[in-house]
Design a protein around this motif. Structure first.
Motif, PDB file in Angstrom:
ATOM      1  N   GLU A  91      47.802  49.126  49.208  1.00  0.00           N
ATOM      2  CA  GLU A  91      48.557  48.971  50.453  1.00  0.00           C
ATOM      3  C   GLU A  91      48.905  47.493  50.509  1.00  0.00           C
ATOM      4  OE1 GLU A  91      46.525  51.527  53.611  1.00  0.00           O
ATOM      5  OE2 GLU A  91      47.030  49.656  54.655  1.00  0.00           O
ATOM      6  N   GLY A  92      50.162  47.158  50.720  1.00  0.00           N
ATOM      7  CA  GLY A  92      50.558  45.752  50.688  1.00  0.00           C
ATOM      8  C   GLY A  92      50.924  45.347  49.272  1.00  0.00           C
ATOM      9  N   GLU A  93      51.168  44.056  49.094  1.00  0.00           N
ATOM     10  CA  GLU A  93      51.591  43.578  47.765  1.00  0.00           C
ATOM     11  C   GLU A  93      50.659  42.514  47.241  1.00  0.00           C
ATOM     12  OE1 GLU A  93      55.660  42.377  46.825  1.00  0.00           O
ATOM     13  OE2 GLU A  93      56.261  44.070  48.109  1.00  0.00           O
ATOM     14  N   LEU A  94      50.136  42.758  46.064  1.00  0.00           N
ATOM     15  CA  LEU A  94      49.245  41.772  45.450  1.00  0.00           C
ATOM     16  C   LEU A  94      50.059  40.620  44.897  1.00  0.00           C
ATOM     17  CD1 LEU A  94      46.893  44.190  43.487  1.00  0.00           C
ATOM     18  CD2 LEU A  94      46.212  42.682  45.374  1.00  0.00           C
ATOM     19  N   PRO A  95      49.577  39.391  45.032  1.00  0.00           N
ATOM     20  CA  PRO A  95      50.300  38.277  44.414  1.00  0.00           C
ATOM     21  C   PRO A  95      50.314  38.459  42.898  1.00  0.00           C
ATOM     22  CG  PRO A  95      48.336  37.513  45.625  1.00  0.00           C
ATOM     23  CD  PRO A  95      48.358  38.998  45.720  1.00  0.00           C
ATOM     24  N   LEU A  96      51.458  38.191  42.285  1.00  0.00           N
ATOM     25  CA  LEU A  96      51.561  38.412  40.839  1.00  0.00           C
ATOM     26  C   LEU A  96      50.700  37.424  40.054  1.00  0.00           C
ATOM     27  CD1 LEU A  96      55.333  39.326  40.532  1.00  0.00           C
ATOM     28  CD2 LEU A  96      53.342  40.832  40.276  1.00  0.00           C
ATOM     29  N   ARG A 129      33.848  46.310  39.955  1.00  0.00           N
ATOM     30  CA  ARG A 129      34.874  45.502  39.286  1.00  0.00           C
ATOM     31  C   ARG A 129      36.237  45.893  39.832  1.00  0.00           C
ATOM     32  NH1 ARG A 129      38.276  46.654  35.060  1.00  0.00           N
ATOM     33  NH2 ARG A 129      37.162  48.408  34.132  1.00  0.00           N
ATOM     34  N   VAL A 130      37.056  44.893  40.115  1.00  0.00           N
ATOM     35  CA  VAL A 130      38.462  45.150  40.411  1.00  0.00           C
ATOM     36  C   VAL A 130      39.268  44.213  39.514  1.00  0.00           C
ATOM     37  CG1 VAL A 130      40.275  45.298  42.150  1.00  0.00           C
ATOM     38  CG2 VAL A 130      37.898  45.731  42.818  1.00  0.00           C
ATOM     39  N   SER A 131      40.032  44.805  38.611  1.00  0.00           N
ATOM     40  CA  SER A 131      40.859  43.996  37.700  1.00  0.00           C
ATOM     41  C   SER A 131      42.287  43.992  38.218  1.00  0.00           C
ATOM     42  CB  SER A 131      40.819  44.572  36.286  1.00  0.00           C
ATOM     43  OG  SER A 131      39.500  44.505  35.816  1.00  0.00           O
ATOM     44  N   PHE A 132      42.830  42.804  38.380  1.00  0.00           N
ATOM     45  CA  PHE A 132      44.181  42.641  38.925  1.00  0.00           C
ATOM     46  C   PHE A 132      45.116  42.230  37.803  1.00  0.00           C
ATOM     47  CE2 PHE A 132      41.194  41.699  42.356  1.00  0.00           C
ATOM     48  CZ  PHE A 132      41.721  42.437  43.421  1.00  0.00           C
ATOM     49  N   ARG A 133      46.274  42.875  37.742  1.00  0.00           N
ATOM     50  CA  ARG A 133      47.281  42.457  36.759  1.00  0.00           C
ATOM     51  C   ARG A 133      48.643  43.018  37.174  1.00  0.00           C
ATOM     52  NH1 ARG A 133      46.845  42.497  30.231  1.00  0.00           N
ATOM     53  NH2 ARG A 133      47.828  40.464  30.168  1.00  0.00           N
ATOM     54  N   GLU A 494      30.817  39.367  51.045  1.00  0.00           N
ATOM     55  CA  GLU A 494      31.222  37.969  50.816  1.00  0.00           C
ATOM     56  C   GLU A 494      32.718  37.812  50.501  1.00  0.00           C
ATOM     57  OE1 GLU A 494      28.737  35.324  48.153  1.00  0.00           O
ATOM     58  OE2 GLU A 494      30.296  35.877  46.747  1.00  0.00           O
ATOM     59  N   PRO A 495      33.454  37.055  51.301  1.00  0.00           N
ATOM     60  CA  PRO A 495      34.847  36.785  50.947  1.00  0.00           C
ATOM     61  C   PRO A 495      34.878  35.733  49.840  1.00  0.00           C
ATOM     62  CG  PRO A 495      34.281  35.697  53.009  1.00  0.00           C
ATOM     63  CD  PRO A 495      33.032  36.383  52.541  1.00  0.00           C
ATOM     64  N   PHE A 496      35.316  36.170  48.677  1.00  0.00           N
ATOM     65  CA  PHE A 496      35.203  35.290  47.511  1.00  0.00           C
ATOM     66  C   PHE A 496      36.533  34.598  47.252  1.00  0.00           C
ATOM     67  CE2 PHE A 496      34.999  34.256  43.030  1.00  0.00           C
ATOM     68  CZ  PHE A 496      33.800  33.562  43.028  1.00  0.00           C
ATOM     69  N   PHE A 497      36.524  33.283  47.273  1.00  0.00           N
ATOM     70  CA  PHE A 497      37.770  32.520  47.137  1.00  0.00           C
ATOM     71  C   PHE A 497      38.211  32.442  45.674  1.00  0.00           C
ATOM     72  CE2 PHE A 497      40.227  28.733  46.308  1.00  0.00           C
ATOM     73  CZ  PHE A 497      41.237  28.840  47.260  1.00  0.00           C
ATOM     74  N   VAL A 498      39.469  32.801  45.433  1.00  0.00           N
ATOM     75  CA  VAL A 498      40.057  32.669  44.093  1.00  0.00           C
ATOM     76  C   VAL A 498      41.270  31.753  44.219  1.00  0.00           C
ATOM     77  CG1 VAL A 498      41.136  33.890  42.157  1.00  0.00           C
ATOM     78  CG2 VAL A 498      39.295  34.989  43.460  1.00  0.00           C
ATOM     79  N   PRO A 499      41.235  30.577  43.571  1.00  0.00           N
ATOM     80  CA  PRO A 499      42.370  29.642  43.699  1.00  0.00           C
ATOM     81  C   PRO A 499      43.597  30.141  42.949  1.00  0.00           C
ATOM     82  CG  PRO A 499      40.697  28.757  42.204  1.00  0.00           C
ATOM     83  CD  PRO A 499      40.170  30.064  42.707  1.00  0.00           C
ATOM     84  N   ARG A 500      44.773  29.815  43.478  1.00  0.00           N
ATOM     85  CA  ARG A 500      46.010  30.119  42.752  1.00  0.00           C
ATOM     86  C   ARG A 500      46.117  29.122  41.599  1.00  0.00           C
ATOM     87  NH1 ARG A 500      51.019  28.333  42.622  1.00  0.00           N
ATOM     88  NH2 ARG A 500      50.712  26.785  44.246  1.00  0.00           N
ATOM     89  N   PRO A 501      46.404  29.598  40.379  1.00  0.00           N
ATOM     90  CA  PRO A 501      46.515  28.640  39.268  1.00  0.00           C
ATOM     91  C   PRO A 501      47.553  27.569  39.609  1.00  0.00           C
ATOM     92  CG  PRO A 501      46.572  30.904  38.456  1.00  0.00           C
ATOM     93  CD  PRO A 501      46.634  30.988  39.945  1.00  0.00           C
ATOM     94  N   GLY A 502      47.200  26.336  39.406  1.00  0.00           N
ATOM     95  CA  GLY A 502      48.125  25.235  39.677  1.00  0.00           C
ATOM     96  C   GLY A 502      48.096  24.761  41.120  1.00  0.00           C
ATOM     97  N   VAL A 510      43.462  33.162  47.389  1.00  0.00           N
ATOM     98  CA  VAL A 510      43.128  34.338  48.200  1.00  0.00           C
ATOM     99  C   VAL A 510      41.618  34.420  48.374  1.00  0.00           C
ATOM    100  CG1 VAL A 510      45.146  35.725  47.519  1.00  0.00           C
ATOM    101  CG2 VAL A 510      43.052  35.824  46.130  1.00  0.00           C
ATOM    102  N   ALA A 511      41.215  35.161  49.395  1.00  0.00           N
ATOM    103  CA  ALA A 511      39.796  35.499  49.558  1.00  0.00           C
ATOM    104  C   ALA A 511      39.703  37.007  49.369  1.00  0.00           C
ATOM    105  CB  ALA A 511      39.312  35.094  50.936  1.00  0.00           C
ATOM    106  N   ILE A 512      38.837  37.418  48.443  1.00  0.00           N
ATOM    107  CA  ILE A 512      38.700  38.858  48.151  1.00  0.00           C
ATOM    108  C   ILE A 512      37.350  39.336  48.674  1.00  0.00           C
ATOM    109  CG2 ILE A 512      38.669  40.629  46.355  1.00  0.00           C
ATOM    110  CD1 ILE A 512      40.183  38.721  44.539  1.00  0.00           C
TER     111      ILE A 512
END
Ligand SMILES: CC(=O)/C=C/C=C(C)/C=C/C1=C(C)CCCC1(C)C
Ligand SMILES: CC(/C=C/C=O)=C\C=C\C=O
Ligand SMILES: [Fe+2]
Length: 560
Positions: A91-96, A129-133, A494-502, A510-512
């Motif tokens: 639901e919604g759009e995942l950042p590419l 596990r949630v793998s995003f691609r 736990e909201p786990f922070f994932v930095p955007r590359p760059g 995002v926080a997952i």
């Protein structure tokens, strides 16, 4: 939208009455069974562990049956199969740019047959596990094949000492035998149900507080690869559940229960050999303070000593005490010690107001105009020096929310530890705890800011009334404000922070969080870390229990 698995795999529908396992107790091969479109569950019939029948509205004892009553929240029900994998409905759009694997560890199995465990921390480790691609998400879960889990499955009972559960001796002689094994550590659990970290060399490690509970897993298949064997001679039976891991190093603390204190040790990435850095002697009490986690700065390691201390007597007991393996020694004082990473010397040891914390958020150095370090600032999720949080995490309490507000207040506790020889440090709230509903635990930060001055922390907060943290909160430690996410009935991890590359800004990412919803659904929630608004959710086709800590494996470092 990606195609979703349709049929629920948990909470009853897929394999009623039994748990699917990878390798059966008696060595049977796992059978792959199609579960639903895009989903596979592997199942081996085993009588040893099965989901318990619906729980009665139970008192704590006798603890028969374990929380599968219709009214109970799915977050506190054991995971139903040993493993599953499939595409998740979006639901919604995942950042590419979100390209990699989110892994969460936690105690997701609290039942052996009709026997229900007592405490949240007792459950057998369950990985998610949630793998995003390419804007899609594939989900999976699997049990960690620890010795403790395999023995429980084979014998249908607890065989190792868990957080609060202990094996029930069949005779006095076997009780005496058990005491002997306790001293050697062989009866301690290796149920690595707490932390999960990606080491600098790419290995992924599940952790708990027992050293033997360091288990290497495959982030793609969630296979248990084997024990992480420490090849040094440092020994020890327990350590912090949360080492600090960077691309090059691994820092942890090993408590010494005989001569109260902590060893500070470090390990280079790519090795299994810890090196002793220095020792901190405890200043108060008969035993070291419980250290579930600790923070570091660029040049220092901070060693906390809270009045909640290990208790050798309680370690030996068959039945848990109100504080489990610990004891509260208010009179012993509370301290914060600072060790220089380079020399192993203790450069500050200050008395602070009493505190109770599981999780340090971060720490950093304060400097004067000449660049000299004058103080260390260390932040933690602080439970107002109230140990009752441990009791609140008993499963019976978690399962029996009546609408009354029973979650004890918590805050971001900020320590200031002067390095000028002053014997006292400060502890204050970093912001008004009402900003996050006076709930505060299960935190993460941008990993690039570990040990450095930082502004944002992500954690679970509270919307009252509640009996457990039920919101996600982003705390701004400069503005002293919080942004909160809440959905009725949701139990978020736990909201786990994932930095955007760059990314340049600290909160660009995002926080997952994996959310267990009241209706028995579960989803990985992806929040824009800047706005703290939902950008997408990836839905599992079955219920998922609550879980604890997470890590992120970027695509270029994983083979999936
Ligand atoms: C899940 C969590 O936060 C903490 C888990 C802690 C565990 C499993 C602690 C286990 C222990 C033993 C099995 C015996 C020794 C003491 C202690 C470290 C509490
Ligand atoms: C889930 C938790 C505390 C919640 C209270 O607000 C603590 C978990 C500790 C182990 O990792
Ligand atoms: Fe933890």
């Amino acid at each position: 939208m990606s195609g979703a698995a349709g049929r629920p795999a948990s909470s009853g529908a897929a394999v009623p009455g039994r748990l699917a396992t990878g390798q059966g107790a008696k060595g049977k091969r796992a059978v792959a069974q199609p579960l639903a479109a895009g989903g596979v569950v592997t199942e081996t019939p085993t009588p040893a562990i099965a989901p318990a029948p619906p729980a009665r509205p139970a008192a704590d004892a006798p603890r028969r049956r374990g929380g599968r009553g219709a009214g109970e929240h799915a977050a506190w029900k054991s995971v139903r199969q040993e493993r599953w994998e499939g595409a998740l409905e979006l639901e919604g759009e995942l950042p590419l740019w979100l390209d990699g694997t989110y892994l969460r560890n936690g105690p997701g199995l609290w039942n052996l047959g009709d026997y229900g465990f007592r405490h949240l921390f007792d459950g057998y480790a369950t990985l998610v596990r949630v793998s995003f691609r390419d804007g899609r998400a594939v989900g999976a879960h699997r049990q960690v094949e620890s010795e403790a889990y395999r023995a429980a499955r084979a014998h249908g009972k607890v065989c190792y000492r868990e957080f609060s559960e202990v094996p029930k001796p069949d005779s006095f002689l076997s009780y005496v035998g058990q005491l002997a094994t306790l001293f050697s550590g062989s009866s301690l659990t290796d149920n690595s149900n707490t932390g999960i970290v990606r080491l600098g060399d790419g290995r992924v490690l599940c952790l708990t507080e027992t050293i033997k509970g360091s288990i290497v897993i495959d982030p793609d298949t969630l296979d248990t690869i084997g024990k992480f064997e420490y090849t040094d001679k440092l020994g020890g039976l327990i350590h912090s559940a949360h080492p600090i891991v960077t691309d090059t190093e691994f820092w942890t603390l090993i408590p010494d229960l005989i001569r109260p204190g902590h060893s500070v040790v470090r390990m280079d990435a790519g090795t299994n050999e810890r090196q002793f850095v220095g020792r901190v002697d405890c200043r108060g009490g008969p035993a070291p303070g419980w250290v579930h986690s600790f923070p570091i700065t660029e040049h220092y390691v901070v060693v906390p000593e809270m009045p909640l201390r290990y208790c050798a007597k309680n370690l030996l007991r068959a039945e848990p005490t109100p504080l489990y393996k610990f004891e509260w020694h208010r009179e012993s004082g509370a301290y914060m010690h600072v060790m220089c990473k380079a020399s192993g010397k203790v450069v500050a040891s200050v008395e602070v107001p009493p505190y109770v914390t599981f999780h340090f958020i971060n720490a950093y150095e304060e400097t004067d105009e000449e660049g000299r370090v004058t103080a260390i600032v260390a932040d933690c999720c602080e439970h107002n020096a109230n140990t009752s949080i441990l009791d609140k995490l008993r499963l019976q309490n978690l399962r029996s929310f009546t609408g009354q507000d029973v979650l004890p207040d918590a805050r971001v506790g900020r320590f200031r530890i002067p390095l000028d020889g002053c014997p006292f440090g400060e502890l204050e709230s970093a912001l008004d705890p009402d900003e996050h509903g006076r709930g505060m635990d299960m935190c993460s930060i941008n990993p690039d800011y570990v040990g450095k001055k930082y502004r944002y922390a992500y954690a679970c907060g509270a919307r009252r009334p509640c009996n457990f943290p039920n919101t996600l909160t982003k705390v701004d430690l400069v503005e002293k404000t919080a942004k909160n996410w809440y959905e009725e009935g949701a139990v978020p991890s736990e909201p786990f922070f994932v930095p955007r590359p760059g990314a340049v800004e600290e909160d660009d990412g995002v926080a997952i969080s994996m959310v267990s919803a009241r209706d028995g659904s579960a989803y990985a929630l992806v929040l824009d870390a800047k706005t703290f608004q939902e950008v997408a959710r990836a839905k599992f086709p079955y219920a998922m229990p609550y879980g604890l800590h997470c890590c992120w494996v970027p695509r270029d470092s994983s083979s999936a």
